[in-house]
Design an enzyme around this catalytic site. Structure first.
Site, PDB file in Angstrom:
ATOM      1  N   HIS A  63      11.258  -6.174   0.193  1.00 40.59           N
ATOM      2  CA  HIS A  63      10.507  -6.202  -1.064  1.00 40.59           C
ATOM      3  C   HIS A  63      11.187  -5.452  -2.229  1.00 40.59           C
ATOM      4  O   HIS A  63      10.697  -4.467  -2.753  1.00 40.59           O
ATOM      5  CB  HIS A  63       9.028  -5.827  -0.920  1.00 40.59           C
ATOM      6  CG  HIS A  63       8.717  -4.549  -0.186  1.00 40.59           C
ATOM      7  ND1 HIS A  63       9.237  -3.344  -0.527  1.00 40.59           N
ATOM      8  CD2 HIS A  63       7.902  -4.312   0.858  1.00 40.59           C
ATOM      9  CE1 HIS A  63       8.758  -2.424   0.269  1.00 40.59           C
ATOM     10  NE2 HIS A  63       7.960  -2.973   1.125  1.00 40.59           N
ATOM     11  N   HIS A 104      -0.490   2.841  10.222  1.00 41.50           N
ATOM     12  CA  HIS A 104      -0.309   2.280   8.879  1.00 41.50           C
ATOM     13  C   HIS A 104      -0.410   0.765   8.990  1.00 41.50           C
ATOM     14  O   HIS A 104       0.177   0.171   9.895  1.00 41.50           O
ATOM     15  CB  HIS A 104       1.074   2.723   8.376  1.00 41.50           C
ATOM     16  CG  HIS A 104       1.501   2.187   7.062  1.00 41.50           C
ATOM     17  ND1 HIS A 104       0.623   1.887   6.047  1.00 41.50           N
ATOM     18  CD2 HIS A 104       2.741   1.895   6.575  1.00 41.50           C
ATOM     19  CE1 HIS A 104       1.312   1.444   5.005  1.00 41.50           C
ATOM     20  NE2 HIS A 104       2.588   1.425   5.308  1.00 41.50           N
ATOM     21  N   HIS A 132       2.943   6.123   3.107  1.00 41.37           N
ATOM     22  CA  HIS A 132       3.105   5.785   1.716  1.00 41.37           C
ATOM     23  C   HIS A 132       2.025   4.852   1.185  1.00 41.37           C
ATOM     24  O   HIS A 132       2.133   4.356   0.052  1.00 41.37           O
ATOM     25  CB  HIS A 132       4.514   5.230   1.526  1.00 41.37           C
ATOM     26  CG  HIS A 132       4.730   3.769   1.458  1.00 41.37           C
ATOM     27  ND1 HIS A 132       4.789   2.900   2.480  1.00 41.37           N
ATOM     28  CD2 HIS A 132       4.895   3.035   0.342  1.00 41.37           C
ATOM     29  CE1 HIS A 132       5.022   1.691   2.056  1.00 41.37           C
ATOM     30  NE2 HIS A 132       5.097   1.742   0.775  1.00 41.37           N
TER      31      HIS A 132
HETATM   32 FE1  FEO Z   1       7.279   0.498   6.754  1.00 38.32          FE
HETATM   33 FE2  FEO Z   1       4.711   1.099   4.451  1.00 38.32          FE
HETATM   34  O1  FEO Z   1       5.715   0.159   5.761  1.00 38.32           O
END
Ligand code: FEO
Length: 397
Positions: A24, A78, A146
């Protein structure tokens, strides 16, 4: 490459994405890995999964160790799909497994996987624990490191931290441990990863470091790249620096040019900065990718950005870089805009206006020169570079 026991009864069962080159917006010339960890105890736990297209690779590694149907818990630290993509299929192989995640994790999973509403969830908060037998899984929320749902899993009996994205690096390798690869490469990749992914969340990283600093850890196994066991001290030091936006005596000049005038200005600014004793990194936007330039932003006290004027504005390459930079929010920098033009001259003006919004100190007016700078103008530009260099040195005192 088979599964690997990293602590007694705890296995790396992830997948290596050797040929991924674009994540990305982030160039990953060394590829990456998605790391999942299997804790084999009285209760069997899989911590995180992998991208959906590498599910079979992970499943085969799990099968080397246990029958997947025996998995009791699926911990989702996550929800981003590089770590949860394999979850729906994993759930088919382990239908009785309970999902352990944060409340935001549950919400995210239900949005991503519309068939996940009837899964059995156990929602955990910071400090909550789950015993698997001889091991304890202790969960700590690390929001915005994150994503809002992010949390880490700590296994105190193994002194092992599974922090998901934090401390990751995008690197594909058959080696699994830091000392097998070496600090230099890993430092470079960890810095690029931090600059492109974690940089906006310095405050949250500092908070997480404070919390994690109280834990007895001798191994950090993130969800991307290699596992840290020998360079923990070095890793913590650089994370502290990055989280607090510490920089060094270094200038970064980023520019694009149409007929070479903006480049001439960039080179004269470079001379001036160097005359003031500030080393300079110079990046041309037609040949350096913005994700690579971010690694230089991470350590540079001052950033100079130049564009000629095209169609009454800045060049699109410069605009893309500024957009990316704005989102990543580096703080405590000194800035300077510069450029050249035929008429209008909006390019450098727009760059300066964009940089003003970053909250950086802009001690000097932007440089903007019509057509081609002459010798005298280049001397003045060099003086501007020197003044900025002196301001950098004063700010670092
Ligand atoms: Fe490696 Fe926030 O994904």
């Amino acid at each position: 490459m088979s599964s690997l026991e990293i602590k007694p009864g705890i296995y790396w069962v992830g997948a290596v994405d050797w040929n991924l080159r674009y994540f990305h917006g982030y160039l990953t010339p060394r590829g990456t890995s998605y790391n999942a960890y299997l804790v084999v105890d009285d209760k069997i736990t899989l911590v995180d999964t992998v991208k959906d297209y590498l599910f079979e690779e992970m499943l085969n590694r799990i099968k080397e160790v246990v029958d997947p149907s025996q998995i009791d818990y699926l911990v989702v630290n996550h929800v981003e799909m590089d770590h949860s993509g394999g979850l729906p299929e994993m759930k088919q192989h382990a239908p009785g497994a309970e999902i352990i995640t944060s409340s935001k994790g549950e919400k995210g999973l239900k949005r991503y996987y519309h068939n996940s509403h009837n899964w059995k969830y156990t929602i955990v908060d910071s400090g909550e624990e789950l015993s698997t037998g001889k091991y304890t899984l202790k969960f700590v929320k690390t929001p915005m490191v994150h994503w809002p749902d992010s949390m880490v899993t700590f296994i105190p009996e193994a002194k092992l931290l599974l922090p998901n994205d934090a401390f990751g690096q995008h690197i594909a390798t058959y080696q699994r441990f830091d000392d097998e690869v070496g600090w230099d490469i890993l430092h470079e990749e960890a810095a690029k990863y931090y600059a492109n992914i974690v940089l906006p969340y310095g405050k949250q990283v500092s908070k997480a470091l404070e919390t994690l600093g109280g834990l007895d850890i001798d191994m950090i196994a993130p969800s991307h790249g290699i596992i840290w066991r020998s360079y923990l001290k070095e890793l913590m030091e650089v994370y502290q620096q990055w989280a607090s936006h510490q920089t060094k005596n270094q200038a970064l000049i980023v520019y694009d040019t149409m007929w070479g005038s903006t480049k001439k200005i960039a080179l004269s600014l470079k001379e001036g900065l160097e005359a003031a004793g500030v080393p300079v990194v110079i990046r041309f936007l037609q040949t350096s990718h913005i994700s690579e330039i971010m690694t230089d932003v991470l350590t540079s006290k001052t950033v100079l950005i130049g564009s000629p004027t095209l169609n009454n504005g800045m060049l699109p390459t410069v605009s893309a870089f500024l957009t990316y930079l704005k989102g990543l929010r580096p703080q405590n920098r000194l800035g300077l805009a510069f450029g050249s033009y035929g008429w209008g001259g909006q390019g450098a003006k727009e760059v300066a206006a964009a940089m003003e919004t970053f909250g950086w100190e802009m001690p000097l007016d932007y440089v903007n020169i019509p057509y081609l700078p002459d010798r005298e103008e280049l001397v003045q530009v060099r003086e501007t570079g020197q003044k900025l260099g002196e301001a950098v040195k004063a700010a670092l005192k």
